[in-house]
Design an enzyme around this catalytic site. Structure first.
Site, PDB file in Angstrom:
ATOM      1  N   HIS A 175      -1.087   1.092   7.513  1.00  0.00           N
ATOM      2  CA  HIS A 175      -1.693   1.199   6.186  1.00  0.00           C
ATOM      3  C   HIS A 175      -1.432   2.591   5.625  1.00  0.00           C
ATOM      4  CE1 HIS A 175      -4.281   0.269   2.869  1.00  0.00           C
ATOM      5  NE2 HIS A 175      -5.112   1.252   3.146  1.00  0.00           N
ATOM      6  N   ASP A 219      -7.003   4.565  -2.054  1.00  0.00           N
ATOM      7  CA  ASP A 219      -6.820   3.537  -1.026  1.00  0.00           C
ATOM      8  C   ASP A 219      -6.698   2.185  -1.718  1.00  0.00           C
ATOM      9  OD1 ASP A 219      -6.796   1.899   1.153  1.00  0.00           O
ATOM     10  OD2 ASP A 219      -8.735   2.496   1.942  1.00  0.00           O
ATOM     11  N   CYS A 221       0.831  -1.209   0.000  1.00  0.00           N
ATOM     12  CA  CYS A 221       0.000   0.000   0.000  1.00  0.00           C
ATOM     13  C   CYS A 221       0.866   1.260   0.000  1.00  0.00           C
ATOM     14  CB  CYS A 221      -0.957  -0.001   1.180  1.00  0.00           C
ATOM     15  SG  CYS A 221      -0.169  -0.288   2.780  1.00  0.00           S
TER      16      CYS A 221
END
Length: 804
Positions: A479, A496, A239
């Site tokens: 994250h 995202d 991510c």
């Protein structure tokens, strides 16, 4: 608004009767202290209300396919809004049954308010209260692992004075197992219906739930349609890389230059520039989330690297260095420094003598210390702060000896795109480990840095916030997401991983300052760690549109061909269970095997084709003949069969014309079917192969052992009548081995590898087969050599062999 009772109410009532009170639920008006709880935890299973007609229509409207949306263009669909209010008028509040409000679609997902009466045992006795929950129940989710993160403020409206309305907050990740979340003891029923409190109005209570939700995962969400962009798939812990790649992609000038890099001769598995071109092209043209596997493969990463979060500043520098090297000596040379390079001067200036030492350095990003700093301006002030060198720390000024001096840095040139890395992670000597600083740190949407330049540049150093990269978690992991204002219109987008959604400037900027605490005093660990500012004087050039003609046709053809190939391979994988493999062997394959036995499938690989299992043999036979370039009557198929002695020989295929028998059945339901294809010899005077009589004929394969070279080779095959004597085959055998007709021969049957048996040449083939065994085979393998020589693995001597 009338009360909407769901069709599943009877189920709710039964569950309510069986529910046990959780001791975690109390009347404290704090969502944490009051322990907001999924009602499924109380009742044993989540509520699954039957969708109303209005709800189905609303969600269909929010998820239906629209026309292709151009990059950056957004469809204003009310069903995709990030927040909304669910309104519920509760009639007869003393009714203890479960009741549901009408749905309100937010982020393409229907949201409701669930109200139920509760009885709570206290030392004073049993008291009644209202349980209020926010429920998320998507229609037909793509998987049971769907989830939606949301926060909501549930308000019991005070009709007499709105400022005295009773409100409680929740924050939860809604999922299949916990699809509702709230308070089983939201407020006591006595307080709710007490007229003096102002909540009850004409026998009804009004509940509002302000829901602010992130886009759903595992539920239909068309990022391209709603935002004009698509996301990147997360390979495991990538991510952080996805947020950086999206930030670079949303710099059109950089993207345009990347497309123009020469990569025609690059290795598609190892070239980082080519992999980045492909990634940018797919982000620009795909309607679904894009994979980064080919890019990480070009990095040389293995599985361990993919599941390890690397330093994003280092990754950015390595990536840009790689691109810059590829751009050298091309039309786009200088693009990277033209976008990101700035200059600063490090100096030491003596206080009492006229002496100064200065060095000019280039930079591509700036690391800002945030510890104890209020905002970006404070960090820049700290960055250029002057240090005094005095006392034991005096500066050695050469001929001037040790001198008091001022040491510092000053900026000479600031780049069009300014990368600011906020030093959220720092070493703590007390803890002896890196820790994350979650302090509040503000950054403006508009920034002026003129005061930090040695002298003014041609244009003011005015910057507009372009991207905010955010980390949630601690120094051990977390994250990463990116917020981008790609169109400079104030409409921010949240990237995202595979989901791209619209969001407010508050969510992108204010909510990521950090430093906020919940009611228990726990510091929020979600905050910005990297900022990207675009210089206003260059912004039109930096954020210029990338047109289709800016992408070379060679790249377009290359990537479109790759996409078609991947689609074909994906289709083959999805349909693999419908197909079987037919391995095809011909005489050339037998000739390549110059050892014992007819063939070794591990060493000799024939051709193969994929066929549908439901194909009939006549259909297969015709297709095979066409593929091989023969008329169908000029080829014959012999399937390899395993014999009782564990050898494999071609056998006869029965019921060839039965259209009810599939190829898979002929292959005895094996996914791999091996066959020998007999073809009409090129020098044959016949127009087609003679029909084969299984009762009267046998297929013989011949191999010749040369005693001089001690080698064995395949020389051919023939179909013979079982009344034929072996001696009658000698002329053809001699010719096939290029022997004189008068050379006497010995003939053997090769029963299996390293085991042969002599054959009387005056015996008929049929009689010999009857003597061998009761079960007859459609084919046999024969080996012959000169008389007077021992065959390598013959168990007898040549003197005892029958001669011709």
């Amino acid at each position: 608004m009338s009360l909407c009772v769901n069709e599943g109410e009877e189920q709710f009532q039964q569950e309510e009767e069986n529910a046990e009170l959780s001791p975690d639920h109390n009347d404290t008006p704090s969502p944490q202290v009051g322990s907001p709880k999924a009602d499924s935890d109380l009742n044993g299973s989540p509520h699954q209300p039957v969708a109303t007609e209005a709800e189905e229509e609303a969600q269909k409207e929010g998820t239906k396919d629209g026309e292709e949306t151009k990059e950056g263009e957004k469809e204003d669909d009310p069903c995709t809004r990030p927040e909304g209010v669910v309104h519920f008028v509760v009639t007869d509040p003393t009714n203890m049954e479960s009741r549901l409000s009408n749905p309100v679609v937010i982020r393409n997902v229907p949201w409701r308010i669930l109200v139920m009466g509760r009885e709570i045992k206290t030392p004073e006795g049993v008291t009644k209260s209202l349980g209020v929950f926010v429920q998320c129940n998507p229609l037909a989710p793509e998987s049971t692992s769907w989830h939606v993160w949301a926060k909501a403020t549930i308000t019991l409206v005070n009709h007499e004075n709105l400022t005295k309305s009773f409100a409680r907050e929740i924050s939860h990740c809604f999922c299949q197992r916990e699809n509702d979340w709230g308070y089983s003891n939201f407020i006591s029923l006595k307080d709710a219906i007490e007229p003096a409190n102002g909540y009850l109005n004409d026998g009804t209570l009004v509940l509002d739930a302000l829901v602010m939700a992130d886009p759903p995962h595992g539920i239909q969400w068309d990022s391209r349609k709603h935002t004009g962009y698509v996301g990147l798939k997360n390979q495991g812990a990538t991510c952080y890389m996805n947020s950086l790649l999206q930030t670079l992609y949303c710099l059109p000038k950089l993207r345009k230059a990347v497309y123009q890099m020469p990569t025609e001769s690059d290795d598609q598995n190892k070239s980082v520039p080519l992999a980045l071109q492909r990634l940018f092209y797919e982000l620009q043209h795909s309607d679904k989330p894009v994979s980064t596997k080919k890019l990480t493969k070009s990095f040389g990463w293995d599985t361990m690297d993919i599941f390890m979060q690397h330093d994003i500043q280092e990754l950015c520098r390595v990536l840009l260095d790689n691109i810059e090297s590829k751009m050298k000596n091309t039309v786009v040379e200088g693009t990277i420094p033209g976008l990101f390079e700035g200059k600063m001067e490090s100096y030491i200036r003596c206080t009492h003598v006229d002496y100064e030492s200065a060095r000019v350095e280039t930079f591509f990003d700036i690391q800002l210390n945030i510890k104890g700093k209020k905002d970006v301006h404070a960090s820049f002030m700290d960055y250029v702060a002057v240090e005094t060198l005095d006392g034991e720390n005096k500066y050695d000024a050469g001929e001037y000896a040790l001198q008091e001096a001022k040491k510092g840095v000053i900026f000479l040139k600031l780049p069009p795109v300014l990368h600011l890395h906020l030093m959220r992670f720092q070493y703590d000597p007390i803890m002896d480990t890196n820790t994350k600083i979650n302090d509040r740190y503000e950054f403006p949407e508009h920034l002026n840095l003129d005061r930090f330049l040695k002298k003014p540049e041609e244009t003011p150093a005015n910057y507009t916030l372009h991207a905010v990269l955010v980390h949630s978690g601690d120094n051990f992991g977390g994250h990463y997401v990116a917020y981008l204002n790609s169109k400079r219109d104030g409409n921010w987008l949240k990237f995202d991983d595979d989901i791209v959604s619209k969001c407010s400037a508050r969510d992108a900027v204010d909510q990521n300052f950090g430093g906020s605490e919940d009611s228990l005093g726990i510091r929020n660990c979600t905050n910005a760690y990297m900022l990207v500012y675009a210089r206003e004087s260059c912004i039109d050039e930096v954020l210029q549109d990338v047109r289709e003609e800016d992408i070379s046709q060679e790249l377009v053809k290359k990537f479109d061909a790759e996409k078609r190939l991947e689609q074909q391979r994906r289709k083959e994988r999805n349909e693999a269970h419908l197909y079987m493999t037919v391995e095809i062997y011909q005489e050339d394959d037998f000739q390549a095997h110059q050892r014992a036995d007819l063939i070794d499938f591990d060493d000799v690989k024939g051709g193969y084709i994929k066929c549908l299992k439901i194909t009939t043999f006549p259909e297969f036979h015709q297709s095979l003949a066409t593929m091989m370039g023969y008329p169908s009557e000029c080829i014959r198929v012999w399937p390899f069969e395993k014999r009782s002695n564990n050898t494999t020989r071609p056998g006869y295929l029965e019921k060839l014309d039965d259209s009810k028998i599939t190829l898979f059945q002929h292959a005895e339901q094996r996914n791999v079917w091996r066959i020998f294809v007999e073809t009409l010899p090129a020098d044959s005077k016949l127009e087609c192969l003679k029909p084969y009589n299984f009762q009267q004929e046998v297929l013989l394969f011949f191999k010749y052992y040369n005693p001089t070279t001690r080698s064995i080779s395949y020389v051919g095959h023939s179909v013979e009548n079982i009344e034929t004597k072996f001696r009658d085959l000698f002329p053809g055998m001699s010719k096939a081995a290029s022997l004189h007709p008068d050379v006497p021969l010995l003939i053997f049957e090769e029963i299996k590898a390293n085991m042969v048996e002599k054959i009387d040449p005056d015996i008929k083939i049929g009689s010999w087969m009857s003597l061998e065994m009761a079960t007859s085979y459609a084919s046999r393998e024969l080996t012959y050599t000169w008389r007077g020589y021992n065959f390598p693995w013959c168990p007898t001597t040549s003197g005892s062999c029958t001669t011709g």
